[in-house]
Design an enzyme around this catalytic site. Structure first.
Site, PDB file in Angstrom:
ATOM      1  CB  SER A   1       0.181   3.490   4.611  1.00 29.93           C
ATOM      2  OG  SER A   1       1.093   2.447   4.903  1.00 29.93           O
TER       3      SER A   1
ATOM      4  CB  SER B   1      -1.084   6.188   7.181  1.00 24.81           C
ATOM      5  OG  SER B   1      -0.525   5.194   8.021  1.00 24.81           O
TER       6      SER B   1
ATOM      7  CE  LYS C   1       0.567   1.748   8.930  1.00 15.66           C
ATOM      8  NZ  LYS C   1       0.005   2.273   7.664  1.00 15.66           N
TER       9      LYS C   1
ATOM     10  CB  SER D   1      -0.919   0.007   1.226  1.00 17.86           C
ATOM     11  OG  SER D   1      -0.180   0.341   2.395  1.00 17.86           O
TER      12      SER D   1
END
Length: 283
Positions: A77, A215, A132, A75
């Site tokens: 994010s 996100s 992250k 993705s």
């Protein structure tokens, strides 16, 4: 259908290892005794393949479980740091050596630091791996106001690089200094997701994507539902416009997988050739 590759690898290594040991200390002698009588004795396919593949499987298991593991970015994010289709290398021992499948820490080594890009098992569904940036470690006081990250009362140093960059025309591109890490982030100027100052509990970490307004991270994944074992904790004395308590999502220490350290390949799909032109360290 989710396939636990770690479990498959452990079971395959265990099975081939048992067959390899059985062949080495039992079956090989039996074949030798039969051959001594002038008869033909060959190992079966299961034995042959197990003996051939066991050393390879054992090596892959050790490398993947305790040293480095590859992941693919699915993705956006973490844009602009990581692109969809990037293949990354994750250091498995920086955050402690853990047993595969059961994830029990056996050798404490280190812990995430402010600014690290960390891979972890999604607290609400441990079958999924998330990636992250760590924006808060235990004891830190973190706030986010007007798209500005504030750590222990001090706004994070940042510089606007470009409005509406060609790669993301709706975003603003910033250079941010988080701890010792200088990295870039995207902000969508028309969207605001602020939260008040919160203290990161012991044994937990606060994380956000570099694509700040696109996100699913500590700000959102609990969706107002407290669940302490999953890291969904109520922030005292703060309520939203509907009068509901603020619930923030923290990553438990035991959910850590490793630190993302490098991009080694970019491949968007089977109809495209993989590219090695953007090999780089992750900051």
């Amino acid at each position: 259908m989710h396939i636990d590759f770690s479990l498959v690898l452990v079971l395959a290594t265990l099975f081939s290892g048992v067959v390899w040991a059985l062949d080495r200390w039992v079956l090989r002698r039996q074949r030798a005794a039969v051959q001594a009588e002038g008869k033909k004795a060959e190992p079966g396919l299961v034995v042959e393949y197990s003996v051939s593949f066991f050393p390879v499987l054992a090596l892959v298991l050790v490398l993947r479980s305790f040293l480095y593991e590859p992941f693919q970015i699915p993705s956006g994010s973490m844009l602009p740091t990581l692109k969809i289709g990037d293949f990354i290398l994750v250091n498995k021992y920086n955050y402690g050596v853990r047993l595969p499948v059961i994830h029990t820490e056996v050798i404490p080594v280190g812990r995430p630091e402010l600014g690290d890009v960390a891979v972890f098992r999604y607290p609400l569904d441990p079958r999924l791996n998330y990636i992250k940036r760590v924006v808060g470690v235990p004891g830190d006081r973190i706030a986010y106001r007007n798209k500005e990250l504030i750590v222990n009362g001090v706004p994070v140093q940042r510089e606007l690089l470009e409005r509406h960059p060609r790669e993301a025309p709706s975003e603003w591109l910033w250079q941010e200094q988080l701890g010792e890490i200088s990295h870039q982030v995207y902000n969508f100027p028309e969207r605001h997701y602020d939260f008040p100052e919160v203290e990161v509990p012991e044994g937990f970490y606060l994380v956000m994507g570099d694509n700040r307004d696109h996100s699913n991270d500590s700000r959102f994944w609990c969706e107002g539902q407290p669940h302490a074992e999953q890291g969904c904790l109520i922030i005292p004395e703060y309520f939203n416009q509907r009068g509901e308590p603020l619930v923030m999502g923290f990553v438990p220490e035991e959910a850590l997988v490793g630190q993302a350290v490098a991009v080694w390949m970019h491949w968007t799909g089977f109809f495209n050739l993989p590219s090695f032109r953007d090999v780089r360290l992750i900051k």
